[in-house]
Design an enzyme around this catalytic site. Structure first.
Site, PDB file in Angstrom:
ATOM      1  N   SER A   6       0.843  -1.201   0.000  1.00  0.00           N
ATOM      2  CA  SER A   6       0.000   0.000   0.000  1.00  0.00           C
ATOM      3  C   SER A   6       0.872   1.243   0.000  1.00  0.00           C
ATOM      4  CB  SER A   6      -0.907   0.007   1.240  1.00  0.00           C
ATOM      5  OG  SER A   6      -0.120   0.035   2.433  1.00  0.00           O
ATOM      6  N   ASP A  40       8.451  -9.853   6.930  1.00  0.00           N
ATOM      7  CA  ASP A  40       8.589  -8.764   7.890  1.00  0.00           C
ATOM      8  C   ASP A  40      10.037  -8.287   7.822  1.00  0.00           C
ATOM      9  OD1 ASP A  40       9.012  -7.204  10.228  1.00  0.00           O
ATOM     10  OD2 ASP A  40       7.435  -8.286  11.295  1.00  0.00           O
ATOM     11  N   VAL A  41      10.242  -6.982   7.567  1.00  0.00           N
ATOM     12  CA  VAL A  41      11.609  -6.480   7.368  1.00  0.00           C
ATOM     13  C   VAL A  41      12.461  -6.567   8.621  1.00  0.00           C
ATOM     14  CG1 VAL A  41      11.007  -4.959   5.457  1.00  0.00           C
ATOM     15  CG2 VAL A  41      10.897  -4.072   7.815  1.00  0.00           C
ATOM     16  N   TYR A 133       9.468   8.092  15.791  1.00  0.00           N
ATOM     17  CA  TYR A 133       9.431   8.168  14.326  1.00  0.00           C
ATOM     18  C   TYR A 133      10.531   9.088  13.804  1.00  0.00           C
ATOM     19  CZ  TYR A 133       7.455   8.684   9.638  1.00  0.00           C
ATOM     20  OH  TYR A 133       7.269   8.698   8.273  1.00  0.00           O
ATOM     21  N   MET A 170      -1.113   5.607   6.521  1.00  0.00           N
ATOM     22  CA  MET A 170      -0.513   6.073   7.770  1.00  0.00           C
ATOM     23  C   MET A 170      -1.108   7.403   8.228  1.00  0.00           C
ATOM     24  SD  MET A 170       3.535   6.682   8.654  1.00  0.00           S
ATOM     25  CE  MET A 170       3.982   5.009   8.182  1.00  0.00           C
TER      26      MET A 170
END
Length: 253
Positions: A6, A40-41, A133, A170
């Site tokens: 996405s 999953d990274v 973040y 997000m």
């Protein structure tokens, strides 16, 4: 590339296809691309295995983009930020980018390819409740510069992009509120939130031959939002309105 289910990652898959790239997509679920892996990274072994399989299937790895990202701090001040939220944010945004770079750089050395990591304007402009973040994205920029320096002698280029507000999953819950969206837009000189395709265009350029002498740079894609630290869009509009009134007065003399 990662985060292809996405948002920016999905937009980049579409854009690269337009330029004739064959794309390997990695995401936790719903990855898009010519070759896809549910990965999953933060899972080093899974990333390594997916990259090895993609290289074997496609023959070479010519470009890499790490788009997977999360914002999990729930607008919490630092002293109240849960350790798990910090760890998960750093894990996906920064360590995940490292995992992808680590697995793909040997292949990029062979192809003389390029890698683009996704940072954020948050690395420059702190926002209340976004410490994890912002720290993760500042780390992405530093990681990018290190890669650019270390691997230039092997013909590998590395850059990052720092998007501002994009219309993605997000940001969707925040931007669906008219008052919040209006406040965000008021601080963007171009007067709107961006489409992910606009950042995808920049990333496609960075991965391609047109950026052959560009490495170690971070490209900000924010509609001029970073210019607004000491002003706002209303002040700019006011200047132009005054200018138009002066012209009208001069014309009437």
């Amino acid at each position: 590339m990662t985060g292809t289910a996405s948002g920016l990652g999905r937009a980049l898959v579409d854009r690269l296809h337009e330029d004739g790239w064959r794309v390997t997509g990695l995401d936790r679920s719903g990855a898009t691309g010519d070759l896809t892996f549910d990965v999953d990274v933060t899972d080093v072994a899974a990333v390594d295995a997916a990259v090895a399989s993609a290289a074997a299937e496609l023959g070479s790895v010519d470009g890499v983009a790490a788009c997977a990202g999360v914002f999990l701090s729930a607008l919490t001040p630092v002293h109240a930020l849960e350790h798990d939220a910090w760890t998960a944010t750093i894990g996906v945004n920064l360590t995940g980018s490292f995992n992808v770079a680590r697995a793909t750089l040997p292949h990029l050395m062979q192809s003389k390819g390029a890698i683009v990591l996704v940072a954020s304007t948050a690395a420059d402009h702190a926002g209340p409740g976004g410490a994890a973040y912002a720290a993760s994205k500042a780390g992405v920029r530093a990681l990018t510069r290190s890669i650019a320096l270390e691997y230039a002698m092997h013909g590998v280029r590395a850059c990052s992009v720092s998007p501002g507000y994009m219309q993605t999953g997000m940001t969707a819950k925040m931007l669906e509120h008219d008052e919040i969206r209006a406040n965000v837009v008021s601080r963007i000189p171009l007067g709107r939130v961006s489409d992910p395709a606009e950042t995808a265009d920049v990333m496609t350029f960075l991965l391609g031959p047109g950026a052959s002498f560009l490495t170690g740079e971070d490209i900000t894609v924010d509609g001029g939002g970073g210019l607004m630290a000491y002003t706002d869009r209303g002040e700019n509009e006011g200047m132009w309105a005054r200018h138009e009134r002066r012209l009208q007065r001069q014309a009437s003399v």
